[in-house]
Enzyme design. Structure first.
Site, PDB file in Angstrom:
ATOM      1  N   HIS A 261      -9.722  12.680  11.680  1.00 49.36           N
ATOM      2  CA  HIS A 261      -9.927  11.831  10.481  1.00 49.36           C
ATOM      3  C   HIS A 261     -10.153  12.732   9.271  1.00 49.36           C
ATOM      4  O   HIS A 261      -9.283  13.534   8.954  1.00 49.36           O
ATOM      5  CB  HIS A 261     -11.097  10.893  10.775  1.00 49.36           C
ATOM      6  CG  HIS A 261     -11.293   9.770   9.795  1.00 49.36           C
ATOM      7  ND1 HIS A 261     -10.399   9.409   8.828  1.00 49.36           N
ATOM      8  CD2 HIS A 261     -12.344   8.906   9.674  1.00 49.36           C
ATOM      9  CE1 HIS A 261     -10.865   8.395   8.135  1.00 49.36           C
ATOM     10  NE2 HIS A 261     -12.049   8.057   8.616  1.00 49.36           N
ATOM     11  N   HIS A 300       0.052   9.558  10.791  1.00 51.04           N
ATOM     12  CA  HIS A 300      -0.904   8.574  10.287  1.00 51.04           C
ATOM     13  C   HIS A 300      -0.721   7.272  11.064  1.00 51.04           C
ATOM     14  O   HIS A 300       0.396   6.911  11.420  1.00 51.04           O
ATOM     15  CB  HIS A 300      -0.659   8.313   8.793  1.00 51.04           C
ATOM     16  CG  HIS A 300      -1.841   7.702   8.114  1.00 51.04           C
ATOM     17  ND1 HIS A 300      -2.088   6.343   8.164  1.00 51.04           N
ATOM     18  CD2 HIS A 300      -2.845   8.257   7.419  1.00 51.04           C
ATOM     19  CE1 HIS A 300      -3.196   6.105   7.495  1.00 51.04           C
ATOM     20  NE2 HIS A 300      -3.680   7.231   7.036  1.00 51.04           N
ATOM     21  N   ASP A 356      -4.341  14.833   4.049  1.00 48.42           N
ATOM     22  CA  ASP A 356      -5.079  16.072   4.332  1.00 48.42           C
ATOM     23  C   ASP A 356      -4.212  17.321   4.333  1.00 48.42           C
ATOM     24  O   ASP A 356      -4.733  18.430   4.436  1.00 48.42           O
ATOM     25  CB  ASP A 356      -5.781  15.940   5.695  1.00 48.42           C
ATOM     26  CG  ASP A 356      -6.892  14.908   5.641  1.00 48.42           C
ATOM     27  OD1 ASP A 356      -6.861  13.968   6.444  1.00 48.42           O
ATOM     28  OD2 ASP A 356      -7.754  15.031   4.753  1.00 48.42           O
TER      29      ASP A 356
END
Ligand code: SDX
Length: 421
Positions: A261, A300, A356
């Protein structure tokens, strides 16, 4: 064709027809068929846990909107505090409302001296800043016993303001402790992002660079909310027990800490560093395809195309590098992206760069240690967590979260004395 679904229980021949609205149908249909019948959905791949009006995602088309406003427009034209107001109130503020909100947040950035001088000293010298942040958010709640009054809308607003205002102060405190440097007090003369950078880096005649201030604010906007992600779901589950918002946010931050995450931005930079050179990119890609490595920053649960945030972050990186100098890991990241996006292993699995993948490169170029990267994610996500917490408490359809299970353990059996085992 009617927007309905009909489910038939072949064991009894019983049938139920329920409406499909907004892409969902009520699970009460199952209870009508058989109250002991549950839908088995590990990790909630096909479960809508709530009805929400805060953030909209369209994973197939790479769409992200806060309150209906496209993330691309908010990143270009808005500010983090304005976005936080939008998430919490559902509408963009007027100039008077924004001025009032900014004043309130700016004048609640200090934390109790007991936290700054005593609580933080309890950590080991090499404590991870994200572990410290999680603990400090929970501890912050112990200074405000009125936080338990979650039924009182005014108390909720005060706690929401405190958590948004103090998250950067706590983040900077965790960093300063981890490097053994004195803390810088918040400044009421600076913007939210500039105040954070000032608390992080102020030594001597340091001045916040406006390009880095804007980049930080854009990154805060992009990380503010993302509907029912793991951390926000944790916020809602804990909040559903009527725990105070500090305890709930500490739980949400704990979920964000995980490398799958919010911990992925730290893992991406560690991955790029270990790859080391452009020549090692292809062997690394092969090791991922062999299942030996995971391409952190890719993939994702919702976006099966590009993550719109990654696109904006990639553009922001170039602005930051103008000031800081290019991050040498950028070329490795670009080569990784280029090779992955042309390899069927990743294309077939709909794996694209997520939020990210590039954010860590910016943070590293801005001199943040990798151990601070997830803390930088948690600061802005605080407003998203709180917006969902508030929506949960105002939703008459919500009650304490308590899923059912598929039991496949042993049937009843008698206790066996240890001598007979
Ligand atoms: C965030 O939910 C949110 O909105 C989160 C977030 C937010 O704003 O709150 O967007 C922030 O958490 C972004 C994600 C950051 N995490 C990472 O970058 C870690 C690497 N990514 C993965 O671990 C993964 O893609 C997830 C966790 C993000 C999503 O996992 P899913 O949806 O459970 O998908 P999966 O693990 O079932 O993968 C499907 C397939 C599998 O292959 P097969 O078993 O079918 O052969 O894709 C493969 C996986 O092995 N796969 C990857 C991969 N991600 C998935 N293979 C290599 N590298 C990867 N990164």
């Amino acid at each position: 064709m009617p927007d309905t679904i009909t489910i038939t229980d072949d064991r009894t021949g019983k049938t139920v027809t329920v409406p499909i609205e907004g892409g969902v149908f009520p699970s009460s249909a199952l209870r009508e068929l058989d109250p002991t019948l549950y839908c088995y959905d590990p990790a909630f791949l096909s479960t809508a846990s709530t009805r929400s009006s805060i953030t909209y995602l369209d994973g197939a088309n790479g769409v992200l909107r806060y309150g209906g406003y496209p993330i691309e427009q908010l990143a270009e034209k808005s500010s983090y505090l304005e976005v936080a107001y939008l998430l919490l109130n559902g509408e963009l503020p007027t100039s008077a409302e924004l001025a009032q909100w900014e004043h309130e947040v700016t004048h609640h950035t200090f934390i109790h001296e007991n936290m700054r001088k005593r609580f933080v000293d309890g950590f080991h010298y090499d404590a991870h800043p994200m572990g410290m942040f999680v603990s400090a958010i929970a501890a912050l709640g112990t200074f405000y016993n009125d936080a338990k009054e979650i039924e009182d809308p005014e108390s909720r607003q005060i706690q929401i303001r405190r958590l948004i205002a103090k998250s950067p102060t706590i983040a900077a405190m965790c960093y300063k402790f981890s490097v053994g440097l004195p803390f810088n007090q918040p400044s009421n003369d600076l913007s939210y992002a500039a105040n954070f950078l000032n608390m992080m880096w102020k030594i001597g005649d340091y001045e916040v660079d406006p390009v880095l201030e804007r980049a930080m604010d854009v990154l805060f906007i992009l990380h503010a909310d993302h509907e029912q992600n793991c951390g926000t779901t944790a916020m809602r589950v804990i909040g559903s027990s009527h725990a105070d918002p500090y305890s709930s946010a500490a739980g949400a931050a704990s979920a964000l800490y995980g490398p799958l995450h919010g911990g992925a931005n730290e893992a991406v930079v560690r991955m790029l560093t270990s790859i080391g050179t452009i020549d090692n990119v292809h062997p690394f890609i092969e090791s991922v395809k062999a299942g030996e490595e995971r391409l952190m920053g890719f993939g994702h649960r919702v976006y099966k195309n590009f993550d719109p945030r990654a696109t904006i972050i990639k553009q922001t990186a170039y602005d930051v590098f103008e000031v800081t100098g290019k991050n040498p890991l950028l070329d490795i990241a670009l080569k990784l992206e280029e090779e992955a996006l042309s390899d069927s292993y990743f294309v077939d699995r709909q794996l694209y760069p997520n939020v990210d993948f590039y954010s860590g490169l910016i943070y590293q170029a801005m001199q943040f240690p990798t151990s601070m990267f997830t803390v930088l994610f948690a600061i802005p996500r605080m407003s998203g967590w709180l917006a969902h917490w508030q929506e949960l408490l105002n939703d008459p359809a919500q009650k304490i979260s308590r899923p059912r299970q598929w039991y496949d353990g042993p049937d009843e059996r008698d206790y066996v004395p240890i001598v007979d085992r």
